[in-house]
Design a protein around this motif. Sequence first.
Motif, PDB file in Angstrom:
ATOM      1  N   ASP A  24      -4.510   0.605   9.695  1.00  0.00           N
ATOM      2  CA  ASP A  24      -4.319  -0.832   9.800  1.00  0.00           C
ATOM      3  C   ASP A  24      -4.893  -1.315  11.122  1.00  0.00           C
ATOM      4  O   ASP A  24      -4.673  -0.693  12.166  1.00  0.00           O
ATOM      5  CB  ASP A  24      -2.816  -1.142   9.714  1.00  0.00           C
ATOM      6  N   ARG A  25      -5.636  -2.407  11.076  1.00  0.00           N
ATOM      7  CA  ARG A  25      -6.321  -2.895  12.276  1.00  0.00           C
ATOM      8  C   ARG A  25      -5.370  -3.315  13.379  1.00  0.00           C
ATOM      9  O   ARG A  25      -5.634  -3.101  14.559  1.00  0.00           O
ATOM     10  CB  ARG A  25      -7.183  -4.112  11.897  1.00  0.00           C
ATOM     11  N   ASP A  26      -4.263  -3.938  13.008  1.00  0.00           N
ATOM     12  CA  ASP A  26      -3.370  -4.487  14.032  1.00  0.00           C
ATOM     13  C   ASP A  26      -2.474  -3.438  14.675  1.00  0.00           C
ATOM     14  O   ASP A  26      -2.192  -3.496  15.855  1.00  0.00           O
ATOM     15  CB  ASP A  26      -2.505  -5.599  13.445  1.00  0.00           C
ATOM     16  N   THR A  27      -1.998  -2.491  13.858  1.00  0.00           N
ATOM     17  CA  THR A  27      -1.015  -1.540  14.382  1.00  0.00           C
ATOM     18  C   THR A  27      -1.614  -0.166  14.658  1.00  0.00           C
ATOM     19  O   THR A  27      -1.032   0.622  15.388  1.00  0.00           O
ATOM     20  CB  THR A  27       0.129  -1.342  13.367  1.00  0.00           C
ATOM     21  N   GLY A  28      -2.733   0.145  14.021  1.00  0.00           N
ATOM     22  CA  GLY A  28      -3.307   1.483  14.146  1.00  0.00           C
ATOM     23  C   GLY A  28      -2.622   2.499  13.252  1.00  0.00           C
ATOM     24  O   GLY A  28      -2.966   3.679  13.271  1.00  0.00           O
ATOM     25  N   LEU A  29      -1.654   2.047  12.446  1.00  0.00           N
ATOM     26  CA  LEU A  29      -0.933   2.979  11.567  1.00  0.00           C
ATOM     27  C   LEU A  29      -1.808   3.379  10.385  1.00  0.00           C
ATOM     28  O   LEU A  29      -2.551   2.552   9.851  1.00  0.00           O
ATOM     29  CB  LEU A  29       0.338   2.315  11.035  1.00  0.00           C
ATOM     30  N   VAL A  30      -1.716   4.641   9.989  1.00  0.00           N
ATOM     31  CA  VAL A  30      -2.396   5.115   8.788  1.00  0.00           C
ATOM     32  C   VAL A  30      -1.824   4.351   7.597  1.00  0.00           C
ATOM     33  O   VAL A  30      -0.599   4.252   7.445  1.00  0.00           O
ATOM     34  CB  VAL A  30      -2.168   6.632   8.601  1.00  0.00           C
ATOM     35  N   VAL A  31      -2.709   3.789   6.777  1.00  0.00           N
ATOM     36  CA  VAL A  31      -2.247   3.043   5.608  1.00  0.00           C
ATOM     37  C   VAL A  31      -1.968   4.029   4.477  1.00  0.00           C
ATOM     38  O   VAL A  31      -2.881   4.605   3.910  1.00  0.00           O
ATOM     39  CB  VAL A  31      -3.289   1.988   5.185  1.00  0.00           C
TER      40      VAL A  31
END
Length: 113
Positions: A24-31
């Motif tokens: 995810d662009r905003d959080t950097g979390l793996v989608v």
Amino acid sequence: MRALALLVAFLLCPAAFANEPATDRDTGLVVAPGWELVRANCGACHSYRLVTAQRGDAAFWTDAIRWMQRTQNLWQMPPEVETSLIAYLAGNYNETDWGRRPPLSPSLMPETP
Ligand code: HEC
């Protein structure tokens, strides 16, 4: 012609083939399933980087959550939310996919004087 050049550049770009998971662009979390639970519960007090920089199994993540609940005012979550969130973390941020090489074996370490 320009579009063709761009297409060729894209196809030759190693990143186009890298096996990196989408983040995810905003959080950097793996989608991946459960990521929104982490977005909803884990970004209020610190950066998501503090989450994505850690690796561990379900026990590690459970301990981290309990520690924050005990000492940092992390709220209680419904059990099903917590279970999915921990499964996401242990599945996508497990120590087995740590990006570093394993430590050198002691026999390969330099002699200490
Ligand atoms: C209510 C505030 C709060 C929320 C919400 C929160 N944390 Fe934390 N967390 C903290 C604090 C405070 C620290 C310590 C920060 C520091 O050391 O700079 C911390 C540290 C951490 C650490 C680092 C632990 C270490 O050993 O260095 C991890 C990993 C972590 N949090 C994961 C999470 C996860 C996963 C969630 C979502 C379930 C979450 N946090 C939600 C307050 C929170």
